[in-house]
Design an enzyme around this catalytic site. Structure first.
Site, PDB file in Angstrom:
ATOM      1  N   ASP A 193       0.871  -1.181   0.000  1.00  0.00           N
ATOM      2  CA  ASP A 193       0.000   0.000   0.000  1.00  0.00           C
ATOM      3  C   ASP A 193       0.911   1.235   0.000  1.00  0.00           C
ATOM      4  OD1 ASP A 193      -1.655   2.090   0.506  1.00  0.00           O
ATOM      5  OD2 ASP A 193      -2.477   1.302   2.384  1.00  0.00           O
ATOM      6  N   GLN A 196       0.765   6.432   1.140  1.00  0.00           N
ATOM      7  CA  GLN A 196       1.445   7.520   1.850  1.00  0.00           C
ATOM      8  C   GLN A 196       2.873   7.755   1.357  1.00  0.00           C
ATOM      9  OE1 GLN A 196       0.154   9.724   3.741  1.00  0.00           O
ATOM     10  NE2 GLN A 196      -1.806   8.795   4.234  1.00  0.00           N
ATOM     11  N   LYS A 219      -3.944  11.903  -2.969  1.00  0.00           N
ATOM     12  CA  LYS A 219      -2.904  12.190  -1.966  1.00  0.00           C
ATOM     13  C   LYS A 219      -1.598  12.603  -2.647  1.00  0.00           C
ATOM     14  CE  LYS A 219      -4.766   8.895   1.371  1.00  0.00           C
ATOM     15  NZ  LYS A 219      -5.322   9.476   2.574  1.00  0.00           N
TER      16      LYS A 219
END
Ligand SMILES: Cc1ncc(COP(=O)(O)O)c(C=O)c1O
Length: 402
Positions: A193, A196, A219
């Site tokens: 993932d 971030q 993001k």
């Protein structure tokens, strides 16, 4: 990097009198990304991949161009390894769903406890549905997922290991390349993932040798409504699609379905072409600044934020005691004050930060804190904004009557 010039390119930052330190939740959008959405609908709007008239071809080109940019942004071998979804959550659900095809009773899935719910719940559901055992890789109290811990946790039954590149709570970077090597030596697929990390550091799926990688455009200065699932072509070719419907087939009769070639097999229905097009512009924007500049600036800001928070009495930083192990994210608690009260006081001062469990309750349970406060930076933030944040932080207990 000319910060004044950069801030001018973000209308919301330029026009609103706020300090935005919630970049881990979503980033602000530069004008070129906002304009691209209008540009698509003004110039290319037709259903992509469906028509053979010029406008539909232009819509298809705009959409496929975004895919090519995405592939080159993460250094994928082939654009057909890029599946567009609506967000990272959908990408991770897609990964879990299609990987159900490789599971057999007795297999295990290993999930890092530090994960966002979006990279935990799809795997939990998959395990419940297929009768597979789910196991967890616990980090230590500083948020470290070590190589040794991974080696110990893997067994010959572990088919899939899933973990974030960077934790959305503690901001720690996981050693993905080494994790991938260890997993592959054990015949385990690795799903990462990268939600971030993609906006903050160069992503290289070939160098890291990951099997699946998921992230969201919003993001990384792109629009909401686009996510990405990368997977190796040979895997995608042999795995089944998730959604069935229009545009993902070559041939359908009453008793036979032949699926379309990659990547269309995984993109049923009308796609978010305008958002994907604007996402391509966000990639151009990041590339133009470059990760050398971005990383340097964000390291400086994170260090400044971290050291500043450390100086404030009665504030406890979550995770490692060294700023270097916080990538754009610093999470903390204020003694005796509930995180929501902390966030409300910041909000009264026009400072946007996040409070709660940040969709990572298993991690909070492991660390023994029910909820926390998170400040997260992007390159467009300034030292002055962090000073204003630190001033409010230092006044919070007094404002709550302590
Ligand atoms: C690490 C991580 N994974 C997944 C997600 C889910 O992203 P989205 O809501 O865009 O699907 C987030 C969102 O905060 C995140 O931080």
């Amino acid at each position: 990097m000319n910060i004044k010039e950069i801030r001018e390119q973000f209308p919301l930052i330029k026009n609103k009198n706020i300090i935005y330190l919630d970049n881990a939740a979503t980033t602000q959008k530069p004008q070129c990304v906002i304009d691209a959405i209008a540009e698509f609908y003004s110039n290319f709007n037709a259903n992509p991949m469906r028509g053979i008239y010029d406008l539909s071809i232009a819509a298809t080109d705009a959409y496929e161009y975004a895919r090519e940019k995405t592939a080159s942004f993460i250094n994928a071998h082939n654009p057909s390894e890029i599946i567009f979804t609506k967000n990272a959550t959908e990408s991770l659900n897609l990964a879990a769903d299609i990987l159900s095809a490789v599971l057999n009773i007795g297999d295990e899935i290993l999930v890092a406890t530090s994960e966002h719910h979006s990279n935990f719940l799809p795997w939990k559901k998959l395990c419940e549905k297929c009768g597979i055992v789910i196991r967890f890789l616990d980090c230590d109290s500083e948020g470290n997922n070590s190589l040794e811990a991974l080696k110990d946790a893997l067994t010959h039954k572990t088919k899939i290991f899933t973990v974030a590149y960077v934790s959305n709570v503690i901001g720690r970077i996981n050693p993905i390349k080494e994790f991938a090597r260890i997993c592959h030596e054990n015949n385990t697929y690795i799903c990462v993932d990268a939600t971030q990390s993609v906006a903050h550091m160069k992503t290289d799926v070939i160098e890291d040798d990951v099997d699946f990688l998921a992230f969201s455009a919003h993001k990384m200065y792109g629009p909401m409504g686009v996510g990405v699932l990368y997977a190796k072509k040979d895997l995608l070719e042999k795995l089944p699609p998730f959604l069935e419907g229009g545009e993902m087939i070559d041939y359908v009769s009453k008793d036979k379905t032949i699926y379309a070639e990659l990547p269309h097999k995984y993109e049923a229905g009308t796609v978010s072409a305008a958002d994907a097009y604007a996402f391509g512009k966000a990639i151009d924007y990041i590339n133009k600044i470059g990760f050398d500049e971005i990383s340097k600036r964000e390291r400086e800001l994170t260090d400044y934020l971290f050291e500043g928070i450390k100086q404030v009495k009665n504030v406890q930083i979550v995770g490692d005691r060294d700023a270097v192990n916080h990538n754009c994210i610093v999470t903390f608690t204020v003694d005796d004050v509930h995180p929501h009260d902390v966030a409300s006081i910041f909000a009264e001062s026009g400072i946007c930060i996040r409070a709660g469990h940040h969709c990572a309750q298993p991690l909070h349970i492991l660390l023994g804190v029910p909820s926390t406060v998170r400040a997260s930076v992007a390159f467009y933030n300034t030292h002055e904004e962090i000073d204003a944040f630190l001033k409010v932080l230092s006044e919070i207990r007094a404002r709550m009557g302590y």
